[in-house]
Scaffold this motif. Structure first.
Motif, PDB file in Angstrom:
ATOM      1  N   LEU A  88       0.811  -1.215   0.000  1.00 27.14           N
ATOM      2  CA  LEU A  88       0.000   0.000   0.000  1.00 27.14           C
ATOM      3  C   LEU A  88       0.848   1.270   0.000  1.00 27.14           C
ATOM      4  O   LEU A  88       0.371   2.333  -0.393  1.00 27.14           O
ATOM      5  N   CYS A  89       2.094   1.188   0.397  1.00 27.93           N
ATOM      6  CA  CYS A  89       2.961   2.365   0.447  1.00 27.93           C
ATOM      7  C   CYS A  89       3.577   2.693  -0.912  1.00 27.93           C
ATOM      8  O   CYS A  89       4.139   3.775  -1.088  1.00 27.93           O
ATOM      9  N   LEU A  90       3.457   1.798  -1.885  1.00 24.31           N
ATOM     10  CA  LEU A  90       4.126   2.015  -3.169  1.00 24.31           C
ATOM     11  C   LEU A  90       3.656   3.288  -3.871  1.00 24.31           C
ATOM     12  O   LEU A  90       4.466   4.006  -4.458  1.00 24.31           O
ATOM     13  N   THR A  91       2.378   3.589  -3.815  1.00 23.52           N
ATOM     14  CA  THR A  91       1.879   4.781  -4.512  1.00 23.52           C
ATOM     15  C   THR A  91       2.361   6.072  -3.859  1.00 23.52           C
ATOM     16  O   THR A  91       2.376   7.111  -4.505  1.00 23.52           O
ATOM     17  N   ALA A  92       2.766   6.007  -2.603  1.00 23.07           N
ATOM     18  CA  ALA A  92       3.258   7.191  -1.904  1.00 23.07           C
ATOM     19  C   ALA A  92       4.767   7.337  -1.991  1.00 23.07           C
ATOM     20  O   ALA A  92       5.314   8.350  -1.578  1.00 23.07           O
ATOM     21  N   CYS A  93       5.455   6.356  -2.542  1.00 18.16           N
ATOM     22  CA  CYS A  93       6.917   6.373  -2.587  1.00 18.16           C
ATOM     23  C   CYS A  93       7.399   7.002  -3.892  1.00 18.16           C
ATOM     24  O   CYS A  93       7.212   6.438  -4.965  1.00 18.16           O
ATOM     25  N   PRO A  94       8.039   8.174  -3.818  1.00 16.22           N
ATOM     26  CA  PRO A  94       8.493   8.826  -5.052  1.00 16.22           C
ATOM     27  C   PRO A  94       9.561   8.017  -5.790  1.00 16.22           C
ATOM     28  O   PRO A  94       9.606   8.029  -7.018  1.00 16.22           O
ATOM     29  N   THR A  95      10.401   7.304  -5.069  1.00 17.35           N
ATOM     30  CA  THR A  95      11.432   6.493  -5.720  1.00 17.35           C
ATOM     31  C   THR A  95      10.799   5.387  -6.536  1.00 17.35           C
ATOM     32  O   THR A  95      11.150   5.166  -7.701  1.00 17.35           O
ATOM     33  N   TYR A  96       9.836   4.686  -5.955  1.00 24.37           N
ATOM     34  CA  TYR A  96       9.190   3.586  -6.684  1.00 24.37           C
ATOM     35  C   TYR A  96       8.340   4.115  -7.847  1.00 24.37           C
ATOM     36  O   TYR A  96       8.335   3.533  -8.925  1.00 24.37           O
TER      37      TYR A  96
END
Length: 71
Positions: A35-43
């Motif tokens: 769930l954190c992937l959409t909030a991670c600018p690197t990813y």
């Protein structure tokens, strides 16, 4: 006769500095749901799983469990 103190044992090398090292409890809190992937600018930019928060957690767990070497 006074006894001289021996050398102080050196701490094992670590990827973490003493001020920002995560607590083991915090590392184990991640359940790798993604769930954190959409909030991670690197990813979002790279789309590379090892550069995602989950990949970083894997690295932190490996380092804190002495699976990885900091050399």
């Amino acid at each position: 006769m006074t006894s001289e103190p021996g050398p102080t044992p050196r701490a094992a090398p670590s990827w973490f500095d003493s001020e920002d090292a995560p607590a083991r409890r915090d590392i184990n809190t991640c359940i790798h749901c993604g769930l954190c992937l959409t909030a991670c600018p690197t990813y979002r930019e790279l789309r590379i799983e090892p550069d995602s928060p989950r990949g970083r957690i894997y690295l932190m767990r490996g380092e804190s469990g002495s699976i990885l070497s900091s050399r």
